[in-house]
Scaffold this motif. Structure first.
Motif, PDB file in Angstrom:
ATOM      1  N   ARG A   6      50.215  80.179  51.695  1.00  0.00           N
ATOM      2  CA  ARG A   6      50.013  81.423  52.454  1.00  0.00           C
ATOM      3  C   ARG A   6      48.520  81.686  52.720  1.00  0.00           C
ATOM      4  NH1 ARG A   6      49.407  86.922  51.246  1.00  0.00           N
ATOM      5  NH2 ARG A   6      50.335  88.259  52.824  1.00  0.00           N
ATOM      6  N   CYS A   7      47.713  81.696  51.650  1.00  0.00           N
ATOM      7  CA  CYS A   7      46.289  82.017  51.819  1.00  0.00           C
ATOM      8  C   CYS A   7      45.389  80.789  51.714  1.00  0.00           C
ATOM      9  CB  CYS A   7      45.864  83.071  50.804  1.00  0.00           C
ATOM     10  SG  CYS A   7      45.787  82.491  49.096  1.00  0.00           S
ATOM     11  N   CYS A  25      47.368  86.340  46.302  1.00  0.00           N
ATOM     12  CA  CYS A  25      48.338  86.997  47.193  1.00  0.00           C
ATOM     13  C   CYS A  25      49.056  88.131  46.471  1.00  0.00           C
ATOM     14  CB  CYS A  25      49.364  85.992  47.706  1.00  0.00           C
ATOM     15  SG  CYS A  25      48.706  84.821  48.910  1.00  0.00           S
ATOM     16  N   LYS A  26      49.369  87.901  45.198  1.00  0.00           N
ATOM     17  CA  LYS A  26      50.074  88.911  44.417  1.00  0.00           C
ATOM     18  C   LYS A  26      49.196  90.135  44.201  1.00  0.00           C
ATOM     19  CE  LYS A  26      53.541  88.926  41.023  1.00  0.00           C
ATOM     20  NZ  LYS A  26      54.428  88.020  40.383  1.00  0.00           N
ATOM     21  N   SER A  28      46.317  91.071  45.985  1.00  0.00           N
ATOM     22  CA  SER A  28      45.840  91.759  47.185  1.00  0.00           C
ATOM     23  C   SER A  28      46.951  92.340  48.048  1.00  0.00           C
ATOM     24  CB  SER A  28      44.989  90.809  48.032  1.00  0.00           C
ATOM     25  OG  SER A  28      45.782  89.727  48.491  1.00  0.00           O
ATOM     26  N   ASP A  29      48.079  91.614  48.187  1.00  0.00           N
ATOM     27  CA  ASP A  29      49.133  92.059  49.098  1.00  0.00           C
ATOM     28  C   ASP A  29      50.458  92.361  48.413  1.00  0.00           C
ATOM     29  OD1 ASP A  29      47.317  91.608  51.174  1.00  0.00           O
ATOM     30  OD2 ASP A  29      47.979  89.527  51.420  1.00  0.00           O
ATOM     31  N   VAL A  31      52.514  90.127  47.359  1.00  0.00           N
ATOM     32  CA  VAL A  31      53.446  89.127  47.860  1.00  0.00           C
ATOM     33  C   VAL A  31      53.510  87.948  46.903  1.00  0.00           C
ATOM     34  CG1 VAL A  31      53.892  87.534  49.775  1.00  0.00           C
ATOM     35  CG2 VAL A  31      52.948  89.782  50.240  1.00  0.00           C
ATOM     36  N   SER A  33      53.923  84.176  46.466  1.00  0.00           N
ATOM     37  CA  SER A  33      53.804  82.933  47.219  1.00  0.00           C
ATOM     38  C   SER A  33      53.645  81.799  46.213  1.00  0.00           C
ATOM     39  CB  SER A  33      52.595  82.993  48.150  1.00  0.00           C
ATOM     40  OG  SER A  33      52.474  81.792  48.859  1.00  0.00           O
TER      41      SER A  33
END
Length: 65
Positions: A6-7, A25-26, A28-29, A31, A33
């Motif tokens: 993702r990133c 990702c977890k 900051s967003d 989410v 991934s």
């Protein structure tokens, strides 16, 4: 090396063993991934004169005669 699809962040085995999801990702967003393992970076393969391939081919055995 483990990476997030993702990133595109890269992580070492210690981070990947502690969390199977990308911590960036977890955080900051929020989410999840999954982290994926990549043995060789495409740039390293290019330097070695090899072309990266997405699909691995497995040789088929010859039928017994």
């Amino acid at each position: 090396m483990f990476f997030c699809e993702r990133c595109e962040s890269r992580f070492n085995a210690t981070v990947a063993a502690a969390a199977s999801d990308c911590p960036r990702c977890k955080e900051s967003d929020g989410v999840s991934s999954k982290l994926r393992f990549r043995l060789f970076e495409p740039s390293a393969l290019k330097v070695a004169g090899l072309s990266p391939s997405r699909k691995a081919t497995v040789p088929r055995s010859q039928p017994a005669k």
